[in-house]
Design a protein around this motif. Structure first.
Motif, PDB file in Angstrom:
ATOM      1  N   ASN A 129      13.126 -36.426  33.463  1.00 46.47           N
ATOM      2  CA  ASN A 129      13.162 -35.347  34.451  1.00 46.47           C
ATOM      3  C   ASN A 129      13.645 -34.029  33.864  1.00 46.47           C
ATOM      4  N   ASP A 130      13.872 -33.991  32.558  1.00 46.77           N
ATOM      5  CA  ASP A 130      14.368 -32.786  31.904  1.00 46.77           C
ATOM      6  C   ASP A 130      13.193 -31.923  31.469  1.00 46.77           C
ATOM      7  N   THR A 131      12.696 -31.109  32.388  1.00 46.65           N
ATOM      8  CA  THR A 131      11.537 -30.282  32.089  1.00 46.65           C
ATOM      9  C   THR A 131      11.927 -28.941  31.503  1.00 46.65           C
ATOM     10  N   GLY A 132      13.209 -28.621  31.471  1.00 45.35           N
ATOM     11  CA  GLY A 132      13.639 -27.307  31.030  1.00 45.35           C
ATOM     12  C   GLY A 132      14.037 -27.218  29.580  1.00 45.35           C
ATOM     13  N   SER A 133      14.191 -28.338  28.912  1.00 45.34           N
ATOM     14  CA  SER A 133      14.624 -28.273  27.512  1.00 45.34           C
ATOM     15  C   SER A 133      13.517 -27.673  26.651  1.00 45.34           C
ATOM     16  N   ALA A 134      13.931 -27.004  25.603  1.00 45.79           N
ATOM     17  CA  ALA A 134      12.971 -26.353  24.716  1.00 45.79           C
ATOM     18  C   ALA A 134      12.051 -27.377  24.060  1.00 45.79           C
ATOM     19  N   GLU A 135      12.594 -28.529  23.685  1.00 44.28           N
ATOM     20  CA  GLU A 135      11.772 -29.550  23.034  1.00 44.28           C
ATOM     21  C   GLU A 135      10.696 -30.084  23.971  1.00 44.28           C
ATOM     22  N   GLY A 136      11.054 -30.305  25.232  1.00 47.46           N
ATOM     23  CA  GLY A 136      10.080 -30.789  26.207  1.00 47.46           C
ATOM     24  C   GLY A 136       8.979 -29.780  26.452  1.00 47.46           C
ATOM     25  N   GLN A 137       9.356 -28.512  26.571  1.00 42.32           N
ATOM     26  CA  GLN A 137       8.354 -27.472  26.786  1.00 42.32           C
ATOM     27  C   GLN A 137       7.440 -27.322  25.578  1.00 42.32           C
ATOM     28  N   ILE A 138       8.009 -27.407  24.389  1.00 37.74           N
ATOM     29  CA  ILE A 138       7.202 -27.303  23.167  1.00 37.74           C
ATOM     30  C   ILE A 138       6.220 -28.467  23.093  1.00 37.74           C
TER      31      ILE A 138
ATOM     32  N   ILE B  99      19.110 -25.146  14.193  1.00 40.57           N
ATOM     33  CA  ILE B  99      18.072 -25.378  13.185  1.00 40.57           C
ATOM     34  C   ILE B  99      17.729 -26.859  13.056  1.00 40.57           C
ATOM     35  N   LEU B 100      18.675 -27.755  13.321  1.00 39.24           N
ATOM     36  CA  LEU B 100      18.392 -29.186  13.206  1.00 39.24           C
ATOM     37  C   LEU B 100      17.435 -29.652  14.303  1.00 39.24           C
ATOM     38  N   ARG B 101      17.616 -29.140  15.523  1.00 40.80           N
ATOM     39  CA  ARG B 101      16.690 -29.473  16.610  1.00 40.80           C
ATOM     40  C   ARG B 101      15.288 -28.935  16.299  1.00 40.80           C
ATOM     41  N   TYR B 102      15.235 -27.740  15.708  1.00 43.27           N
ATOM     42  CA  TYR B 102      13.955 -27.148  15.315  1.00 43.27           C
ATOM     43  C   TYR B 102      13.241 -28.026  14.292  1.00 43.27           C
ATOM     44  N   ARG B 103      13.956 -28.437  13.270  1.00 41.12           N
ATOM     45  CA  ARG B 103      13.350 -29.267  12.221  1.00 41.12           C
ATOM     46  C   ARG B 103      12.887 -30.608  12.768  1.00 41.12           C
ATOM     47  N   ALA B 104      13.667 -31.156  13.709  1.00 43.42           N
ATOM     48  CA  ALA B 104      13.297 -32.451  14.284  1.00 43.42           C
ATOM     49  C   ALA B 104      12.021 -32.348  15.111  1.00 43.42           C
ATOM     50  N   ILE B 105      11.889 -31.315  15.942  1.00 40.76           N
ATOM     51  CA  ILE B 105      10.706 -31.193  16.796  1.00 40.76           C
ATOM     52  C   ILE B 105       9.474 -30.852  15.968  1.00 40.76           C
ATOM     53  N   ILE B 106       9.649 -30.060  14.917  1.00 40.50           N
ATOM     54  CA  ILE B 106       8.526 -29.737  14.020  1.00 40.50           C
ATOM     55  C   ILE B 106       8.010 -31.006  13.356  1.00 40.50           C
ATOM     56  N   LYS B 107       8.931 -31.825  12.914  1.00 40.84           N
ATOM     57  CA  LYS B 107       8.548 -33.076  12.230  1.00 40.84           C
ATOM     58  C   LYS B 107       7.874 -34.051  13.187  1.00 40.84           C
ATOM     59  N   GLU B 108       8.416 -34.168  14.401  1.00 38.86           N
ATOM     60  CA  GLU B 108       7.852 -35.106  15.383  1.00 38.86           C
ATOM     61  C   GLU B 108       6.441 -34.718  15.788  1.00 38.86           C
ATOM     62  N   LEU B 109       6.227 -33.428  16.051  1.00 38.23           N
ATOM     63  CA  LEU B 109       4.941 -32.981  16.574  1.00 38.23           C
ATOM     64  C   LEU B 109       3.947 -32.602  15.477  1.00 38.23           C
ATOM     65  N   GLY B 110       4.407 -32.459  14.260  1.00 40.61           N
ATOM     66  CA  GLY B 110       3.507 -32.107  13.173  1.00 40.61           C
ATOM     67  C   GLY B 110       3.015 -30.672  13.256  1.00 40.61           C
ATOM     68  N   ILE B 111       3.893 -29.772  13.683  1.00 41.10           N
ATOM     69  CA  ILE B 111       3.537 -28.356  13.801  1.00 41.10           C
ATOM     70  C   ILE B 111       3.846 -27.687  12.481  1.00 41.10           C
ATOM     71  N   ARG B 112       3.020 -26.745  12.099  1.00 45.97           N
ATOM     72  CA  ARG B 112       3.293 -25.957  10.906  1.00 45.97           C
ATOM     73  C   ARG B 112       3.389 -24.496  11.302  1.00 45.97           C
ATOM     74  N   LYS B 113       4.099 -23.733  10.524  1.00 43.31           N
ATOM     75  CA  LYS B 113       4.300 -22.331  10.878  1.00 43.31           C
ATOM     76  C   LYS B 113       3.197 -21.467  10.422  1.00 43.31           C
TER      77      LYS B 113
END
Length: 89
Positions: free
Chosen positions: A20-29, A75-89
């Protein structure tokens, strides 16, 4: 819409803090990434659909701004979500 309620809850549970956590940055990403991949597939079939192309560019910008927020915030949350979703900059 192409995502059912259960699919969204699964995405939020997997990438957010809870289903139910729709507001977190990771969920939105994660939701934005799902929508971006869906629109990309649509544009491969319908290359002259300029409205969808504009919506895709806007979604990528929103996702980028959320990712930039995560870089500044944690930065750790950023690195984790990038790795999980396979996003590149």
């Amino acid at each position: 819409m192409y995502l059912t309620k259960e699919q969204k809850e699964d995405l939020f549970a997997k990438h957010g803090k809870g289903k139910n956590d729709t507001g977190s940055a990771e969920g939105q990403i994660a939701i934005f990434t799902q929508r971006i991949s869906h629109l990309t597939e649509h544009l491969k079939k319908n290359r002259k659909d300029y409205n969808t192309e504009r919506a895709l560019v806007m979604l990528v910008g929103k996702r980028r701004s959320l990712l930039d927020y995560l870089i500044k915030k944690d930065i750790l949350r950023y690195r984790a979500i990038i790795k999980e979703l396979g996003i590149r900059k």
